[in-house]
Scaffold this active site. Structure first.
Site, PDB file in Angstrom:
ATOM      1  N   GLU A   5       0.883  -1.177   0.000  1.00 19.88           N
ATOM      2  CA  GLU A   5       0.000   0.000   0.000  1.00 19.88           C
ATOM      3  C   GLU A   5       0.919   1.225   0.000  1.00 19.88           C
ATOM      4  OE1 GLU A   5      -3.104  -0.148  -0.322  1.00 19.88           O
ATOM      5  OE2 GLU A   5      -3.785  -2.089   0.415  1.00 19.88           O
ATOM      6  N   CYS A  57      -2.192   9.330   2.626  1.00 22.22           N
ATOM      7  CA  CYS A  57      -1.823   8.785   1.309  1.00 22.22           C
ATOM      8  C   CYS A  57      -2.885   9.090   0.254  1.00 22.22           C
ATOM      9  CB  CYS A  57      -1.599   7.282   1.411  1.00 22.22           C
ATOM     10  SG  CYS A  57      -3.002   6.398   2.103  1.00 22.22           S
TER      11      CYS A  57
HETATM   12  P1  NDP Z   1       8.667   4.608   4.292  1.00 24.03           P
HETATM   13  O1  NDP Z   1       8.607   3.791   3.064  1.00 24.03           O
HETATM   14  O2  NDP Z   1       9.840   5.458   4.518  1.00 24.03           O
HETATM   15  O3  NDP Z   1       8.576   3.654   5.584  1.00 24.03           O
HETATM   16  C1  NDP Z   1       7.510   2.761   5.799  1.00 24.03           C
HETATM   17  C2  NDP Z   1       7.948   1.695   6.788  1.00 24.03           C
HETATM   18  O4  NDP Z   1       8.947   0.868   6.179  1.00 24.03           O
HETATM   19  C3  NDP Z   1       8.592   2.264   8.050  1.00 24.03           C
HETATM   20  O5  NDP Z   1       8.238   1.458   9.149  1.00 24.03           O
HETATM   21  C4  NDP Z   1      10.070   2.144   7.735  1.00 24.03           C
HETATM   22  O6  NDP Z   1      10.886   2.132   8.874  1.00 24.03           O
HETATM   23  C5  NDP Z   1      10.091   0.793   7.032  1.00 24.03           C
HETATM   24  N1  NDP Z   1      11.253   0.509   6.189  1.00 24.03           N
HETATM   25  C6  NDP Z   1      12.204   1.364   5.710  1.00 24.03           C
HETATM   26  N2  NDP Z   1      13.102   0.674   4.938  1.00 24.03           N
HETATM   27  C7  NDP Z   1      12.714  -0.623   4.941  1.00 24.03           C
HETATM   28  C8  NDP Z   1      13.208  -1.816   4.321  1.00 24.03           C
HETATM   29  N3  NDP Z   1      14.288  -1.828   3.543  1.00 24.03           N
HETATM   30  N4  NDP Z   1      12.534  -2.975   4.511  1.00 24.03           N
HETATM   31  C9  NDP Z   1      11.412  -3.003   5.275  1.00 24.03           C
HETATM   32  N5  NDP Z   1      10.902  -1.901   5.899  1.00 24.03           N
HETATM   33  C10 NDP Z   1      11.538  -0.737   5.727  1.00 24.03           C
HETATM   34  O7  NDP Z   1       7.324   5.435   4.351  1.00 24.03           O
HETATM   35  P2  NDP Z   1       6.911   6.569   5.396  1.00 24.03           P
HETATM   36  O8  NDP Z   1       6.952   6.002   6.786  1.00 24.03           O
HETATM   37  O9  NDP Z   1       7.681   7.800   5.107  1.00 24.03           O
HETATM   38  O10 NDP Z   1       5.362   6.778   5.037  1.00 24.03           O
HETATM   39  C11 NDP Z   1       4.894   7.710   4.110  1.00 24.03           C
HETATM   40  C12 NDP Z   1       4.466   7.004   2.849  1.00 24.03           C
HETATM   41  O11 NDP Z   1       3.470   6.034   3.148  1.00 24.03           O
HETATM   42  C13 NDP Z   1       3.827   7.966   1.861  1.00 24.03           C
HETATM   43  O12 NDP Z   1       4.328   7.718   0.566  1.00 24.03           O
HETATM   44  C14 NDP Z   1       2.358   7.593   1.934  1.00 24.03           C
HETATM   45  O13 NDP Z   1       1.629   7.905   0.763  1.00 24.03           O
HETATM   46  C15 NDP Z   1       2.427   6.123   2.199  1.00 24.03           C
HETATM   47  N6  NDP Z   1       1.162   5.618   2.752  1.00 24.03           N
HETATM   48  C16 NDP Z   1       0.390   4.786   1.994  1.00 24.03           C
HETATM   49  C17 NDP Z   1      -0.836   4.344   2.468  1.00 24.03           C
HETATM   50  C18 NDP Z   1      -1.706   3.428   1.653  1.00 24.03           C
HETATM   51  O14 NDP Z   1      -2.594   2.808   2.219  1.00 24.03           O
HETATM   52  N7  NDP Z   1      -1.500   3.317   0.341  1.00 24.03           N
HETATM   53  C19 NDP Z   1      -1.333   4.777   3.782  1.00 24.03           C
HETATM   54  C20 NDP Z   1      -0.425   5.618   4.492  1.00 24.03           C
HETATM   55  C21 NDP Z   1       0.770   6.028   3.986  1.00 24.03           C
HETATM   56  P3  NDP Z   1      11.444   3.531   9.477  1.00 24.03           P
HETATM   57  O15 NDP Z   1      10.415   4.590   9.290  1.00 24.03           O
HETATM   58  O16 NDP Z   1      11.632   3.224  10.897  1.00 24.03           O
HETATM   59  O17 NDP Z   1      12.686   3.842   8.714  1.00 24.03           O
END
Ligand code: NDP
Length: 475
Positions: A220, A254
């Site tokens: 997502e 999002c």
């Molecule tokens: P990120 O992709 O930066 O992070 C998402 C999660 O993935 C965090 O817990 C992060 O950890 C973790 N992560 C980072 N690197 C890795 C890896 N290599 N492997 C596995 N997990 C990893 O997104 P954001 O937190 O910045 O969220 C914002 C984004 O989420 C926006 O693009 C938004 O549109 C999207 N979003 C989509 C939704 C949907 O339903 N389509 C709903 C809500 C948001 P850490 O943060 O601790 O580095």
């Protein structure tokens, strides 16, 4: 400014996954009715201390209390009620029809839990997303390893603590993994399925890691909601929807509206009204119901927002608002008027309190622009001609479309929720949002006659082949 949490040891993830597996073996013995009772019991347990739950989320995110209540907590309740009502119908064995040739056999599909589900979640909805995905994963008979964003771990730890304190689940069934992306990657390595919510860039890495282990993953990802306003739109509702659809959760949604394409005949009036409405948004007082705007949850989003605004100014847009309060981690609501298709605010996800507005000569032109990018999460069309609206909506390449509405799909959880193109793979919610947490096991039972071989078994003969062909033709 807040700081992220410290990482757990990577080795702890494997240990926790082992504990989760043991807990899942015990959870598997719960009937569907017992699982529903436990999940509903957890909800009641959380509601008993609702004020504390709201405060934990509010403190960690700086959101207005009205948004925490409606978007984080009450919306989670809608998801819980949806799945607990549907679970028996969706997960009980489903009889399968058989061709006439196989009438002496019975067949059905069993829904077998996958084991340990890895939920990797972002910072923008630190309760709603983890809780809303945990509920169907548990109801389907799985354990959960939850890796929240390192910026919103306290809410997740509170949830883990409440699950444990409720005494309703086997110990270790829901565990939180604390740390950054490296820990997220380790969760992917230790899970039997991954539901990832976050950016497209990270989503790709998760998909690659899951593919190399041949475990399913649902992604997502980010979006760029385009709102298309026709000249016959109910303008007051369209303006209010654009303001709420963009500035709710301070733009950190999002499916939030990122750009509005307005028919040139109503563009001046739309711009005048939206400016007035945005000026009326209230940044505080914090903790009061009368607060409309919060702060940025993730400090590193600030440079992205600033870069998008600077790019818009350089390319000739008129920008209203967008003042930065760095210590307070806030940006005042920004409107980018006369936006142009090549600007960052029009092409990249801003994910902050910035709304781009652009005039178009025809709705068809707007539809082409809406489909031009790689994002395909949400979009809306605005017109009083509902038939034409539905037709226009069908032409938009997005997983979630609406006519005269915004940000409503998540709460309408009987609808599959997810994006196309770079916005995602698979869907949460809807019926598949529960069944995806199970493997489908197809069962065939030969019933009669008990001691007779089937016609298509050895030895072959011309007569048997003819007879089989005839029977197959009428099946
Ligand atoms: P990120 O992709 O930066 O992070 C998402 C999660 O993935 C965090 O817990 C992060 O950890 C973790 N992560 C980072 N690197 C890795 C890896 N290599 N492997 C596995 N997990 C990893 O997104 P954001 O937190 O910045 O969220 C914002 C984004 O989420 C926006 O693009 C938004 O549109 C999207 N979003 C989509 C939704 C949907 O339903 N389509 C709903 C809500 C948001 P850490 O943060 O601790 O580095």
């Amino acid at each position: 400014m807040q700081s992220p949490v410290k990482n757990m040891d990577l080795a702890q993830v494997g240990e926790r996954a082992e504990r989760a597996r043991a807990a899942q073996a015990a959870w598997l013995r719960y009937t569907l009715t017992q699982r529903v009772r436990a999940v509903r019991g957890l909800w009641q347990f959380l509601q008993r201390d609702r004020a504390r739950l709201i405060e934990v989320i509010r403190e960690e995110t700086g959101k207005p209390v009205a948004e925490v209540e409606a978007m984080e907590v009450d919306a989670a309740g809608l998801i819980l009620r949806h799945f607990t009502r549907r679970v028996h119908r969706l997960l009980q064995d489903q009889a399968a029809s058989m061709p006439w040739l196989l009438l002496n056999k019975r067949a059905y599909v069993r829904y077998v839990p996958r084991g340990v589900i890895g939920l990797v979640t972002p910072w923008n909805m630190p309760f709603l997303i983890p809780f809303g995905d945990m509920v169907p994963a548990l109801l389907a008979g799985n354990a959960v390893l939850l890796k929240p964003s390192e910026w919103t771990t306290r809410t997740a730890l509170y949830l883990e603590d409440r699950v444990r304190a409720s005494g309703l689940f086997p110990d270790g069934l829901v565990q939180v993994i604390v740390g950054d992306g490296a820990l997220g990657a380790e969760v992917v390595r230790n899970s039997d399925m991954v539901l990832f919510t976050g950016s497209t860039a990270t989503g790709r890495k998760v998909a690659e890691a899951a593919a190399s282990r041949l475990v399913p993953c649902v992604l997502e990802l980010g979006g760029k909601h385009t709102m298309v306003v026709a000249k016959d739109a109910a303008l007051e509702r369209a303006v209010k929807a654009a303001v709420w659809g963009r500035f709710a959760n301070s733009g950190q949604i999002c499916v939030g509206v990122e750009r509005v394409l307005v028919h040139e005949d109503v563009y001046p009036e739309f711009c005048a009204r939206i400016e007035e409405q945005v000026r009326a948004l209230r940044p505080g007082p914090a903790g009061a119901y009368e607060q409309d705007l919060g702060r940025l949850i993730y400090p590193h989003q600030l440079p992205v927002i600033e870069a998008h605004l600077a790019d818009a100014r350089e390319r000739g847009a008129r920008v209203v608002g967008g003042e930065v309060d760095r210590p307070g981690q806030r940006v005042s609501p920004a409107l980018v008027f006369d936006a142009k298709p090549e600007m960052k605010v029009m092409t990249e996800e801003t994910f902050g309190p910035v709304l781009a507005v652009m005039p178009v000569r025809r709705v068809e032109e707007a539809l082409v622009l809406a489909n031009a990018g790689r994002q395909g999460l949400a979009a809306s069309v605005w017109t009083t001609d509902l038939e034409r609206g539905a037709e226009w909506a069908s032409l938009i390449e997005a997983g979630l479309v609406s006519v005269n509405d915004v940000l409503i799909h998540y709460a309408a959880c009987s609808l599959p929720f997810g994006g196309v193109k770079d916005s995602g793979l698979g869907r949460r919610h809807g019926d598949q949002g529960l069944r995806m947490f199970c493997q489908e096991q197809s069962v065939v039972i030969h019933e009669w006659p008990s001691n007779t071989p089937d016609l298509w078994w050895f030895p072959y003969s011309r007569l048997k082949s003819r007879l089989l062909s005839l029977l197959a033709r009428f099946s």
